[in-house]
Design a protein around this motif. Structure first.
Motif, PDB file in Angstrom:
ATOM      1  N   ALA A   1      -8.029   6.941  -1.186  1.00  0.00           N
ATOM      2  CA  ALA A   1      -7.976   6.396   0.176  1.00  0.00           C
ATOM      3  C   ALA A   1      -7.331   5.012   0.174  1.00  0.00           C
ATOM      4  O   ALA A   1      -6.514   4.684   1.032  1.00  0.00           O
ATOM      5  CB  ALA A   1      -9.385   6.329   0.751  1.00  0.00           C
ATOM      6  N   LYS A   2      -7.722   4.219  -0.817  1.00  0.00           N
ATOM      7  CA  LYS A   2      -7.173   2.867  -0.920  1.00  0.00           C
ATOM      8  C   LYS A   2      -5.655   2.915  -1.008  1.00  0.00           C
ATOM      9  O   LYS A   2      -4.940   2.195  -0.315  1.00  0.00           O
ATOM     10  CB  LYS A   2      -7.759   2.178  -2.159  1.00  0.00           C
ATOM     11  CG  LYS A   2      -7.909   0.658  -1.991  1.00  0.00           C
ATOM     12  CD  LYS A   2      -8.309   0.003  -3.295  1.00  0.00           C
ATOM     13  CE  LYS A   2      -9.809  -0.211  -3.422  1.00  0.00           C
ATOM     14  NZ  LYS A   2     -10.190  -0.734  -4.748  1.00  0.00           N
ATOM     15  N   LYS A   3      -5.174   3.806  -1.856  1.00  0.00           N
ATOM     16  CA  LYS A   3      -3.729   3.970  -2.046  1.00  0.00           C
ATOM     17  C   LYS A   3      -3.041   4.380  -0.746  1.00  0.00           C
ATOM     18  O   LYS A   3      -1.900   4.015  -0.495  1.00  0.00           O
ATOM     19  CB  LYS A   3      -3.447   5.025  -3.124  1.00  0.00           C
ATOM     20  CG  LYS A   3      -3.337   4.421  -4.514  1.00  0.00           C
ATOM     21  CD  LYS A   3      -2.842   5.442  -5.508  1.00  0.00           C
ATOM     22  CE  LYS A   3      -3.270   5.045  -6.912  1.00  0.00           C
ATOM     23  NZ  LYS A   3      -3.684   6.184  -7.717  1.00  0.00           N
TER      24      LYS A   3
ATOM     25  N   GLN B   1      -9.277   3.113   5.200  1.00  0.00           N
ATOM     26  CA  GLN B   1     -10.488   2.357   4.952  1.00  0.00           C
ATOM     27  C   GLN B   1     -11.665   3.311   4.758  1.00  0.00           C
ATOM     28  O   GLN B   1     -11.841   4.257   5.515  1.00  0.00           O
ATOM     29  CB  GLN B   1     -10.757   1.437   6.135  1.00  0.00           C
ATOM     30  CG  GLN B   1     -11.660   0.270   5.764  1.00  0.00           C
ATOM     31  CD  GLN B   1     -12.049  -0.551   6.977  1.00  0.00           C
ATOM     32  OE1 GLN B   1     -11.265  -0.688   7.923  1.00  0.00           O
ATOM     33  NE2 GLN B   1     -13.255  -1.088   6.956  1.00  0.00           N
ATOM     34  N   VAL B   2     -12.466   3.035   3.710  1.00  0.00           N
ATOM     35  CA  VAL B   2     -13.613   3.889   3.415  1.00  0.00           C
ATOM     36  C   VAL B   2     -14.905   3.186   3.821  1.00  0.00           C
ATOM     37  O   VAL B   2     -15.110   2.016   3.513  1.00  0.00           O
ATOM     38  CB  VAL B   2     -13.666   4.235   1.909  1.00  0.00           C
ATOM     39  CG1 VAL B   2     -14.951   4.983   1.575  1.00  0.00           C
ATOM     40  CG2 VAL B   2     -12.452   5.056   1.508  1.00  0.00           C
TER      41      VAL B   2
ATOM     42  N   PHE C   1      -7.328  15.195   0.164  1.00  0.00           N
ATOM     43  CA  PHE C   1      -7.343  13.990   0.996  1.00  0.00           C
ATOM     44  C   PHE C   1      -5.989  13.280   1.106  1.00  0.00           C
ATOM     45  O   PHE C   1      -5.605  12.863   2.210  1.00  0.00           O
ATOM     46  CB  PHE C   1      -8.446  13.026   0.535  1.00  0.00           C
ATOM     47  CG  PHE C   1      -9.781  13.342   1.157  1.00  0.00           C
ATOM     48  CD1 PHE C   1      -9.912  13.488   2.530  1.00  0.00           C
ATOM     49  CD2 PHE C   1     -10.916  13.514   0.374  1.00  0.00           C
ATOM     50  CE1 PHE C   1     -11.137  13.789   3.116  1.00  0.00           C
ATOM     51  CE2 PHE C   1     -12.150  13.813   0.950  1.00  0.00           C
ATOM     52  CZ  PHE C   1     -12.259  13.951   2.321  1.00  0.00           C
ATOM     53  N   PRO C   2      -5.222  13.130  -0.001  1.00  0.00           N
ATOM     54  CA  PRO C   2      -3.943  12.434   0.166  1.00  0.00           C
ATOM     55  C   PRO C   2      -3.066  13.106   1.223  1.00  0.00           C
ATOM     56  O   PRO C   2      -2.416  12.426   2.023  1.00  0.00           O
ATOM     57  CB  PRO C   2      -3.296  12.541  -1.225  1.00  0.00           C
ATOM     58  CG  PRO C   2      -4.407  12.839  -2.170  1.00  0.00           C
ATOM     59  CD  PRO C   2      -5.458  13.554  -1.386  1.00  0.00           C
ATOM     60  N   LYS C   3      -3.085  14.443   1.229  1.00  0.00           N
ATOM     61  CA  LYS C   3      -2.240  15.180   2.182  1.00  0.00           C
ATOM     62  C   LYS C   3      -2.825  15.105   3.587  1.00  0.00           C
ATOM     63  O   LYS C   3      -2.107  14.972   4.576  1.00  0.00           O
ATOM     64  CB  LYS C   3      -2.142  16.646   1.732  1.00  0.00           C
ATOM     65  CG  LYS C   3      -1.485  16.809   0.378  1.00  0.00           C
ATOM     66  CD  LYS C   3      -1.406  18.266  -0.072  1.00  0.00           C
ATOM     67  CE  LYS C   3      -2.751  18.854  -0.381  1.00  0.00           C
ATOM     68  NZ  LYS C   3      -2.657  20.213  -0.949  1.00  0.00           N
ATOM     69  N   LEU C   4      -4.142  15.182   3.652  1.00  0.00           N
ATOM     70  CA  LEU C   4      -4.819  15.207   4.950  1.00  0.00           C
ATOM     71  C   LEU C   4      -4.693  13.858   5.665  1.00  0.00           C
ATOM     72  O   LEU C   4      -4.477  13.797   6.883  1.00  0.00           O
ATOM     73  CB  LEU C   4      -6.297  15.561   4.726  1.00  0.00           C
ATOM     74  CG  LEU C   4      -7.054  16.163   5.903  1.00  0.00           C
ATOM     75  CD1 LEU C   4      -6.370  17.440   6.403  1.00  0.00           C
ATOM     76  CD2 LEU C   4      -8.499  16.474   5.499  1.00  0.00           C
TER      77      LEU C   4
ATOM     78  N   ASN D   1     -15.837   7.978  -6.218  1.00  0.00           N
ATOM     79  CA  ASN D   1     -15.012   6.856  -6.689  1.00  0.00           C
ATOM     80  C   ASN D   1     -13.537   7.253  -6.704  1.00  0.00           C
ATOM     81  O   ASN D   1     -12.666   6.465  -6.304  1.00  0.00           O
ATOM     82  CB  ASN D   1     -15.435   6.421  -8.098  1.00  0.00           C
ATOM     83  CG  ASN D   1     -16.763   5.668  -8.070  1.00  0.00           C
ATOM     84  OD1 ASN D   1     -17.176   5.159  -7.024  1.00  0.00           O
ATOM     85  ND2 ASN D   1     -17.421   5.608  -9.214  1.00  0.00           N
ATOM     86  N   GLU D   2     -13.287   8.466  -7.147  1.00  0.00           N
ATOM     87  CA  GLU D   2     -11.908   8.951  -7.191  1.00  0.00           C
ATOM     88  C   GLU D   2     -11.315   9.035  -5.780  1.00  0.00           C
ATOM     89  O   GLU D   2     -10.190   8.597  -5.532  1.00  0.00           O
ATOM     90  CB  GLU D   2     -11.893  10.327  -7.868  1.00  0.00           C
ATOM     91  CG  GLU D   2     -10.534  10.730  -8.396  1.00  0.00           C
ATOM     92  CD  GLU D   2     -10.566  12.109  -9.075  1.00  0.00           C
ATOM     93  OE1 GLU D   2      -9.533  12.781  -9.088  1.00  0.00           O
ATOM     94  OE2 GLU D   2     -11.643  12.505  -9.575  1.00  0.00           O
TER      95      GLU D   2
END
Length: 676
Positions: A123-125, A129-130, A90-93, A117-118
């Motif tokens: 996403a927050k970082k 928005q989740v 996810f961070p990369k995507l 949660n992880e």
DNA sequence: ATGCTCGTTGAGACT
DNA sequence: GAGTCTCAACGAGCA
């Protein structure tokens, strides 16, 4: 200044559908500039959860069907299957696709909650928005727990009461009529490979695992993986997944208004096949290819329009079944990882079963690695119990009803709910006295509808460690199936060795005279008479299931023909059922009197087993021991007398050895009471 | 308190 | 064949 339009990832997990998806609706309500429907291949599912080929098949069916349905709504779109762990992907995507929102359905499974949660932190970082919505259960399990005074929901009346506080179950939402385009799907980053160690699914594969060989699959087109890519053994289930099939099956059920309105689970036949007596919608509920709220309201509307006063009601009705599902989700939501085990679980009784799970003292959780495909590690405190467990698992206990069910389970991935009761009772409190966690692990591997919360809950129920306490109500492997299937058609189908047995002996073939056995083409023998030097040989039953079902009627090879001509062998029962039932009921009575739960200090520090004498599970009276020796399958039953070796030390003696029993006493004299 | 009923799905004898 | 009772006996909830 106008705000830029949202760029949204919709993350599919156990919600593989377009109809009635509150989370998908929330994503669409954002009116996104682009919507990426994705699946991330979670290494937890690939390597750490026990998943047999049949459930893999069902999952791939669901993914393929969903992807096709998405494409129908937008030619440019599909289910984009990305082969990487969500936590590294996810961070990369988010960056590569310039994402503003991540939307997914809320999941309260113990593992899923940690993972989500992880991902939410990630996403927050990233400034993403989740948005999450509830759609997997009738009620939000957390809300159910809250309304149940913060306690796990342990009875159906608690669920109903808490549900009344929450309000009406939401009506289903129609499937969207169109979907936005996905954006650019180029992946300008390197793939992270997850660790495949420990890989408890190695036994499920027969060729090399290419699950993570390419980020977007071998063709680079994000397509749903093939069996080749996953290296899996072929599936053998006749049941198929996918939203299209699920909705068609639901339509068919609902169109039968009488069946729908008067359904009563306890009176549906567990021996029925082609067609089965229940809906077979459970695997669809697990993968979300059917919304439980769609099911609920379609059924409830039929009930409401049915002749006054003649419809069935929860908990036995169809909607009642869905309430039970919510009950187990509520228990799991309150207890988290501890729900899945007895150790440390305040709602689960501690019973000194054979083959107990090993616990990691640091985490307080059962050891879930067991290289070699064992899944949860356990202590073999009794070689006899281990033999019984293996014979149960592979359908060669010598009790045709039990064996038929276990073979159907292994081959097709589904058995009737009452069949699950029968085999679970038999393994635990009504026969083998083996830890329910062993049985739950087998179900986890083989069921296509394996729902972690429901599986755990039902095993606790059947073993009388939670939810249910009437341990003296015990399923007989002979009388119970006779209630529905006097002739034994079910046994004949799944235990073909016995196909020609007279109905009189179909559930107790060891009672058939030798002449009848010969006439039926099947001899009833002790398994250990068969093997070399007395060793148990289960190989005829353990061997791989080939997809023989579809080919059996066609060409047979020479070996099969030869086998047909010779006499079949079916095992003698591995113990005398009536005496084992008595033994187990007395042992449970004792365990209830001791009255310990998984979070008791004595359980946590291991001293609780001292409260149970060696005889805790053994025969409880001389009469029992004599009954065992009088029993038909001479020699076999002497095994009963073991199980007295205590549960700590490992027993390395050869499997299947006969032992002399120790002196017996009644249980009562040995028990220290902890309750006054 | 103490006793009662009830609880999704027992078995077996009896009517 | 369907319904009812007994067997032995669990906890929760209620009066």
């Amino acid at each position: 200044m106008t705000k830029p339009k949202p760029r949204v990832i919709y993350w599919f997990r156990t919600d593989l559908r377009l109809h009635d998806s509150p989370a998908l609706k929330a994503a669409l309500d954002l009116e996104p500039e682009c919507l990426y429907p994705i699946w991330t291949w979670d290494p937890h599912y690939v390597y750490r959860a026990r998943v047999g080929p049949n459930r893999w098949q069902f999952l791939l069916d669901c993914q393929s069907d969903l992807s096709a349905s998405i494409t129908k709504l937008n030619k440019k779109s599909k289910l984009f299957v990305i082969r990487e762990s969500p936590t590294t992907l996810f961070p990369k995507l988010f960056k590569a696709w310039n994402i503003s929102h991540l939307v997914f359905e809320k999941d309260t499974d113990a593992y899923a909650r940690d993972r989500d949660n992880e991902v939410t932190e990630i996403a927050k970082k990233a400034g993403v928005q989740v948005i999450t919505k509830v759609g997997r259960t009738l009620y939000d399990p957390d809300e159910l727990v809250k309304q149940n005074h913060g306690k796990p929901t342990m009875s159906i009346s608690q669920v109903i009461k808490a549900g009344e506080q929450i309000g009406q179950i939401p009506r289903p939402i129609p499937a969207p009529a169109s979907l936005p385009d996905p954006g650019d799907t180029s992946l300008n980053f390197k793939q992270d490979h997850p660790s495949s160690e420990p890989d408890i699914n190695a036994p499920q594969r027969n060729s090399s695992d290419q699950s993570y060989a390419h980020l977007a699959g071998p063709q680079g087109d994000f397509s749903v993986p093939t069996y080749d890519e996953l290296g899996l053994k072929p599936s053998t289930t006749p049941h198929h997944g996918g939203e299209t099939a699920a909705l068609a099956a639901l339509d068919k059920i609902i169109s039968n208004t009488k069946y729908t309105a008067t359904f009563e689970k306890p009176s549906t036949a567990p021996t029925a096949f082609e067609p089965q007596s229940t809906t077979l919608l459970s695997p669809h509920l697990h993968f979300g290819s059917l919304s439980c709220r769609e099911f609920y309201w379609r059924a409830q509307d039929v009930v409401d329009n049915f002749k006054q006063g003649t419809a069935s009601h929860p908990p036995t009705s169809l909607t009642g079944q869905l309430l039970f599902r919510d009950m187990y989700f509520g228990a799991q939501a309150a207890l988290g990882h501890k729900f899945g085990q007895a150790y440390g679980n305040p709602s689960c009784r501690s019973v000194p079963w054979h083959l107990p799970s090993k616990v990691n003292e640091d985490t307080g959780l059962v050891v879930r690695d067991g290289g070699g495909g064992g899944g949860v590690e356990y202590s073999i405190d009794s070689s006899t119990a281990e033999t019984w467990f293996q014979r149960w698992k592979y359908g060669c206990t010598g009790f045709p009803w039990i064996d038929a069910l276990m073979r159907q389970l292994r081959q097709e991935g589904w058995i009737h709910h009452l069949g699950r009761h029968a085999v679970a009772c038999f393994l635990t409190r009504g026969g083998c006295y083996v830890d329910w966690e062993r049985g739950a692990a087998v179900f986890e591997e083989w069921l296509i509808d394996h729902e972690p919360a429901c599986n755990i809950g039902n095993w606790q129920w059947l073993s009388c460690t939670a939810f249910y306490a009437q341990f003296y109500r015990c399923y007989s492997p002979i009388s119970f199936p006779q209630k529905w299937d006097k002739d034994g058609a079910f046994v004949r189908k799944y235990v073909p060795e016995l196909a020609n047995f007279p109905a009189k002996y179909i559930y107790e073939p060891w009672k058939a005279p030798i002449a009848d056995q010969k006439a039926a083409g099947c001899l009833i023998k002790s398994i250990d008479e068969e093997g070399e030097d007395g060793e148990l040989d289960l190989s005829p039953w353990k061997k791989e299931i080939v997809a023989e079902k579809h080919e059996a009627n066609g060409a047979q090879n020479g070996d099969e023909k030869k086998e047909k001509e010779s006499m079949n062998i079916y095992p003698k029962p591995m113990f005398d059922f009536p005496s084992r039932r008595t033994t187990c009921i007395n042992a449970l009575k004792n365990a209830y009197r001791v009255g310990l739960y998984g979070n008791d200090q004595k359980v946590l520090d291991g001293t609780w087993r001292d409260l149970f004498p060696d005889e805790a599970e053994g025969p409880t009276s001389t009469a029992d021991v004599e009954a065992m020796h009088d029993a038909d399958a001479h020699g076999e039953f002497v095994h009963d007398a073991e199980g007295h070796e205590g549960l700590h030390e490992k027993d390395h003696s050869p499997v299947g050895r006969k032992r002399k029993e120790h002196g017996q006493g009644t249980l009562d004299g040995h028990v220290k009471r902890t309750k006054t």
